[in-house]
Write an enzyme that holds these catalytic residues in place. Structure first.
Site, PDB file in Angstrom:
ATOM      1  N   LYS A  13       1.809   3.401   2.996  1.00 12.26           N
ATOM      2  CA  LYS A  13       2.589   4.456   2.329  1.00 12.26           C
ATOM      3  C   LYS A  13       3.287   3.903   1.076  1.00 12.26           C
ATOM      4  O   LYS A  13       3.228   4.497   0.021  1.00 12.26           O
ATOM      5  CB  LYS A  13       3.659   5.035   3.283  1.00 12.26           C
ATOM      6  CG  LYS A  13       3.082   5.610   4.572  1.00 12.26           C
ATOM      7  CD  LYS A  13       4.160   6.166   5.479  1.00 12.26           C
ATOM      8  CE  LYS A  13       5.154   5.152   6.011  1.00 12.26           C
ATOM      9  NZ  LYS A  13       4.584   4.116   6.904  1.00 12.26           N
ATOM     10  N   ARG A  88      10.547  11.506   9.584  1.00  9.42           N
ATOM     11  CA  ARG A  88       9.981  10.611  10.583  1.00  9.42           C
ATOM     12  C   ARG A  88      10.173  11.140  11.996  1.00  9.42           C
ATOM     13  O   ARG A  88       9.748  10.519  12.953  1.00  9.42           O
ATOM     14  CB  ARG A  88      10.694   9.285  10.461  1.00  9.42           C
ATOM     15  CG  ARG A  88       9.751   8.112  10.374  1.00  9.42           C
ATOM     16  CD  ARG A  88      10.640   6.929  10.210  1.00  9.42           C
ATOM     17  NE  ARG A  88       9.925   5.715  10.217  1.00  9.42           N
ATOM     18  CZ  ARG A  88       9.668   5.020   9.125  1.00  9.42           C
ATOM     19  NH1 ARG A  88      10.000   5.482   7.944  1.00  9.42           N
ATOM     20  NH2 ARG A  88       9.085   3.856   9.226  1.00  9.42           N
ATOM     21  N   ARG A 123       2.006  -9.205   5.544  1.00  8.02           N
ATOM     22  CA  ARG A 123       2.712  -8.532   4.442  1.00  8.02           C
ATOM     23  C   ARG A 123       3.858  -9.374   3.891  1.00  8.02           C
ATOM     24  O   ARG A 123       4.551 -10.077   4.622  1.00  8.02           O
ATOM     25  CB  ARG A 123       3.277  -7.198   4.912  1.00  8.02           C
ATOM     26  CG  ARG A 123       4.140  -6.561   3.822  1.00  8.02           C
ATOM     27  CD  ARG A 123       4.460  -5.143   4.053  1.00  8.02           C
ATOM     28  NE  ARG A 123       5.225  -4.940   5.256  1.00  8.02           N
ATOM     29  CZ  ARG A 123       5.642  -3.753   5.639  1.00  8.02           C
ATOM     30  NH1 ARG A 123       5.341  -2.693   4.921  1.00  8.02           N
ATOM     31  NH2 ARG A 123       6.338  -3.617   6.740  1.00  8.02           N
ATOM     32  N   ARG A 156       9.451  -9.482   5.686  1.00 12.56           N
ATOM     33  CA  ARG A 156      10.479  -8.617   6.279  1.00 12.56           C
ATOM     34  C   ARG A 156      10.787  -9.026   7.710  1.00 12.56           C
ATOM     35  O   ARG A 156       9.905  -9.404   8.452  1.00 12.56           O
ATOM     36  CB  ARG A 156       9.980  -7.157   6.272  1.00 12.56           C
ATOM     37  CG  ARG A 156      10.493  -6.377   5.108  1.00 12.56           C
ATOM     38  CD  ARG A 156       9.808  -5.052   4.939  1.00 12.56           C
ATOM     39  NE  ARG A 156       9.801  -4.192   6.113  1.00 12.56           N
ATOM     40  CZ  ARG A 156       9.383  -2.932   6.079  1.00 12.56           C
ATOM     41  NH1 ARG A 156       8.972  -2.402   4.948  1.00 12.56           N
ATOM     42  NH2 ARG A 156       9.372  -2.207   7.172  1.00 12.56           N
ATOM     43  N   ARG A 167       7.551  -0.861  16.756  1.00 12.42           N
ATOM     44  CA  ARG A 167       7.513   0.160  15.693  1.00 12.42           C
ATOM     45  C   ARG A 167       6.322   1.092  15.881  1.00 12.42           C
ATOM     46  O   ARG A 167       6.410   2.298  15.631  1.00 12.42           O
ATOM     47  CB  ARG A 167       7.448  -0.517  14.325  1.00 12.42           C
ATOM     48  CG  ARG A 167       8.767  -1.142  13.924  1.00 12.42           C
ATOM     49  CD  ARG A 167       8.600  -2.169  12.832  1.00 12.42           C
ATOM     50  NE  ARG A 167       8.147  -1.604  11.575  1.00 12.42           N
ATOM     51  CZ  ARG A 167       7.581  -2.313  10.610  1.00 12.42           C
ATOM     52  NH1 ARG A 167       7.395  -3.611  10.760  1.00 12.42           N
ATOM     53  NH2 ARG A 167       7.207  -1.733   9.500  1.00 12.42           N
TER      54      ARG A 167
HETATM   55  P1  AP5 Z   1       2.720  -0.917   2.961  1.00 13.94           P
HETATM   56  O1  AP5 Z   1       2.338  -0.118   1.765  1.00 13.94           O
HETATM   57  O2  AP5 Z   1       3.922  -1.784   2.881  1.00 13.94           O
HETATM   58  O3  AP5 Z   1       2.789   0.019   4.254  1.00 13.94           O
HETATM   59  P2  AP5 Z   1       3.869   1.098   4.678  1.00 13.94           P
HETATM   60  O4  AP5 Z   1       3.117   2.225   5.303  1.00 13.94           O
HETATM   61  O5  AP5 Z   1       4.779   1.441   3.534  1.00 13.94           O
HETATM   62  O6  AP5 Z   1       4.604   0.258   5.796  1.00 13.94           O
HETATM   63  P3  AP5 Z   1       6.143   0.080   6.186  1.00 13.94           P
HETATM   64  O7  AP5 Z   1       6.190  -1.019   7.211  1.00 13.94           O
HETATM   65  O8  AP5 Z   1       7.011  -0.103   4.965  1.00 13.94           O
HETATM   66  O9  AP5 Z   1       6.424   1.396   6.842  1.00 13.94           O
HETATM   67  P4  AP5 Z   1       7.439   1.618   7.874  1.00 13.94           P
HETATM   68  O10 AP5 Z   1       7.201   3.082   7.982  1.00 13.94           O
HETATM   69  O11 AP5 Z   1       7.425   0.877   9.149  1.00 13.94           O
HETATM   70  O12 AP5 Z   1       8.765   1.012   7.227  1.00 13.94           O
HETATM   71  P5  AP5 Z   1       9.930   1.662   6.373  1.00 13.94           P
HETATM   72  O13 AP5 Z   1      10.267   0.708   5.321  1.00 13.94           O
HETATM   73  O14 AP5 Z   1       9.628   3.084   6.017  1.00 13.94           O
HETATM   74  O15 AP5 Z   1       1.428  -1.765   3.375  1.00 13.94           O
HETATM   75  C1  AP5 Z   1       1.457  -2.685   4.453  1.00 13.94           C
HETATM   76  C2  AP5 Z   1       0.651  -3.942   4.093  1.00 13.94           C
HETATM   77  O16 AP5 Z   1      -0.741  -3.608   4.024  1.00 13.94           O
HETATM   78  C3  AP5 Z   1       1.019  -4.511   2.714  1.00 13.94           C
HETATM   79  O17 AP5 Z   1       0.973  -5.905   2.810  1.00 13.94           O
HETATM   80  C4  AP5 Z   1      -0.073  -3.968   1.774  1.00 13.94           C
HETATM   81  O18 AP5 Z   1      -0.314  -4.837   0.685  1.00 13.94           O
HETATM   82  C5  AP5 Z   1      -1.280  -3.873   2.717  1.00 13.94           C
HETATM   83  N1  AP5 Z   1      -2.154  -2.742   2.414  1.00 13.94           N
HETATM   84  C6  AP5 Z   1      -1.767  -1.506   2.024  1.00 13.94           C
HETATM   85  N2  AP5 Z   1      -2.830  -0.680   1.879  1.00 13.94           N
HETATM   86  C7  AP5 Z   1      -3.921  -1.423   2.205  1.00 13.94           C
HETATM   87  C8  AP5 Z   1      -5.320  -1.142   2.276  1.00 13.94           C
HETATM   88  N3  AP5 Z   1      -5.813   0.087   1.980  1.00 13.94           N
HETATM   89  N4  AP5 Z   1      -6.164  -2.133   2.670  1.00 13.94           N
HETATM   90  C9  AP5 Z   1      -5.656  -3.368   2.999  1.00 13.94           C
HETATM   91  N5  AP5 Z   1      -4.338  -3.705   2.944  1.00 13.94           N
HETATM   92  C10 AP5 Z   1      -3.479  -2.746   2.563  1.00 13.94           C
HETATM   93  O19 AP5 Z   1      11.090   1.704   7.486  1.00 13.94           O
HETATM   94  C11 AP5 Z   1      11.682   0.538   8.007  1.00 13.94           C
HETATM   95  C12 AP5 Z   1      12.725   0.898   9.042  1.00 13.94           C
HETATM   96  O20 AP5 Z   1      13.758   1.700   8.415  1.00 13.94           O
HETATM   97  C13 AP5 Z   1      12.227   1.760  10.202  1.00 13.94           C
HETATM   98  O21 AP5 Z   1      11.660   0.968  11.238  1.00 13.94           O
HETATM   99  C14 AP5 Z   1      13.526   2.461  10.624  1.00 13.94           C
HETATM  100  O22 AP5 Z   1      14.350   1.599  11.376  1.00 13.94           O
HETATM  101  C15 AP5 Z   1      14.217   2.721   9.285  1.00 13.94           C
HETATM  102  N6  AP5 Z   1      13.855   4.040   8.723  1.00 13.94           N
HETATM  103  C16 AP5 Z   1      13.202   4.271   7.541  1.00 13.94           C
HETATM  104  N7  AP5 Z   1      13.041   5.588   7.340  1.00 13.94           N
HETATM  105  C17 AP5 Z   1      13.605   6.209   8.407  1.00 13.94           C
HETATM  106  C18 AP5 Z   1      13.748   7.578   8.772  1.00 13.94           C
HETATM  107  N8  AP5 Z   1      13.262   8.566   8.011  1.00 13.94           N
HETATM  108  N9  AP5 Z   1      14.357   7.848   9.941  1.00 13.94           N
HETATM  109  C19 AP5 Z   1      14.852   6.875  10.732  1.00 13.94           C
HETATM  110  N10 AP5 Z   1      14.762   5.566  10.445  1.00 13.94           N
HETATM  111  C20 AP5 Z   1      14.136   5.232   9.296  1.00 13.94           C
END
Ligand code: AP5
Length: 210
Positions: A13, A88, A123, A156, A167
């Site tokens: 994402k 989410r 990552r 991270r 997660r």
């Molecule tokens: P990346 O683009 O970083 O993936 P992502 O989907 O953004 O993953 P996140 O881990 O950031 O999502 P998340 O939803 O767990 O965390 P968030 O920060 O929102 O890609 C991942 C890796 O793969 C990278 O290394 C990239 O280079 C590689 N890659 C990408 N595309 C690829 C492809 N096509 N092929 C190969 N490799 C690829 O949330 C973190 C925490 O915050 C949550 O756990 C929660 O505690 C809190 N939080 C955030 N939002 C909320 C909410 N709305 N409600 C409650 N808690 C929340």
């Protein structure tokens, strides 16, 4: 265009949001990045969110909903935005709708749990601008300094194997039902997320009709 990116942790994402914000000329809003910044600065919000985030749990709805409402009220969202990591939970999706925000399309980036485990353990992210890297598919520079903003590139805390599993469980139980929420409203598109970053971008732009 008001766009929601859906998908498991590590589905890509953040990676796609970075690409789409340039192509569509609208801002990306990542609740994960906003919360990590608050944790880093030890604000009241950050202190409250830290424990949930480190253990892979969701931060309480009320906190995240108020962050998003405040952010969407800013001028730069007037022509559209990309939401990465919000909504989410079903209550978050309902709160967005009830506040009068109309989502044009929700795009799910579909990736298997096995691929997620491999991705997140490799990552790396920029601590300053949040740009994602991967030791194989998108390697960071040798000096670990982000070419986009000069920030330090790190691993991270929630990318440890046990936390990744937790997660994924949270995703399947609390976040996946949101697909049905947008499907019922005729707004869901699902694109494959395992064919490389560029192919995923192409599939998303096709789904958006741009
Ligand atoms: P990346 O683009 O970083 O993936 P992502 O989907 O953004 O993953 P996140 O881990 O950031 O999502 P998340 O939803 O767990 O965390 P968030 O920060 O929102 O890609 C991942 C890796 O793969 C990278 O290394 C990239 O280079 C590689 N890659 C990408 N595309 C690829 C492809 N096509 N092929 C190969 N490799 C690829 O949330 C973190 C925490 O915050 C949550 O756990 C929660 O505690 C809190 N939080 C955030 N939002 C909320 C909410 N709305 N409600 C409650 N808690 C929340």
């Amino acid at each position: 265009m008001n766009l929601v990116l859906l998908g498991a942790p590590g589905a890509g994402k953040g990676t796609q949001a970075e690409i789409l914000k340039e192509k569509l000329a609208i801002p990306t809003i990542s609740t994960g990045n906003i919360l990590r910044e608050a944790v880093k600065n030890e604000t009241k919000l950050g202190l409250e969110a830290k424990g949930y985030m480190d253990s892979g749990k969701l931060v309480p709805d009320a906190l995240v909903i108020s962050i998003i409402k405040e952010r969407l009220a800013k001028d730069d969202c007037k022509n559209g935005f990309i939401l990465d990591g919000f909504p989410r939970t079903i209550p978050q999706a309902e709160a967005l709708e009830e506040s009068g925000v109309v989502i044009d399309r929700a795009v799910e980036i579909a990736v298997s749990d096995e691929a997620i485990l491999a991705r997140l353990s490799g990552r790396r992210v920029c601590i300053k601008c949040g740009a994602p890297y991967h030791i194989v598919s998108c390697p960071p520079p040798a000096d670990n300094i982000c070419p986009k903003c000069g920030g330090e590139i790190i691993t991270r805390k929630d990318d440890l194997p046990e936390t990744i599993k937790s997660r994924l469980e949270v995703y399947h139980s609390q976040t996946e039902p949101i697909k049905g929420f947008y499907e019922e409203r005729g707004k869901l598109s699902v694109v494959p997320g395992e064919g490389g970053i560029e192919n995923t971008s192409r599939a998303i732009l096709e789904a958006l009709g741009v």
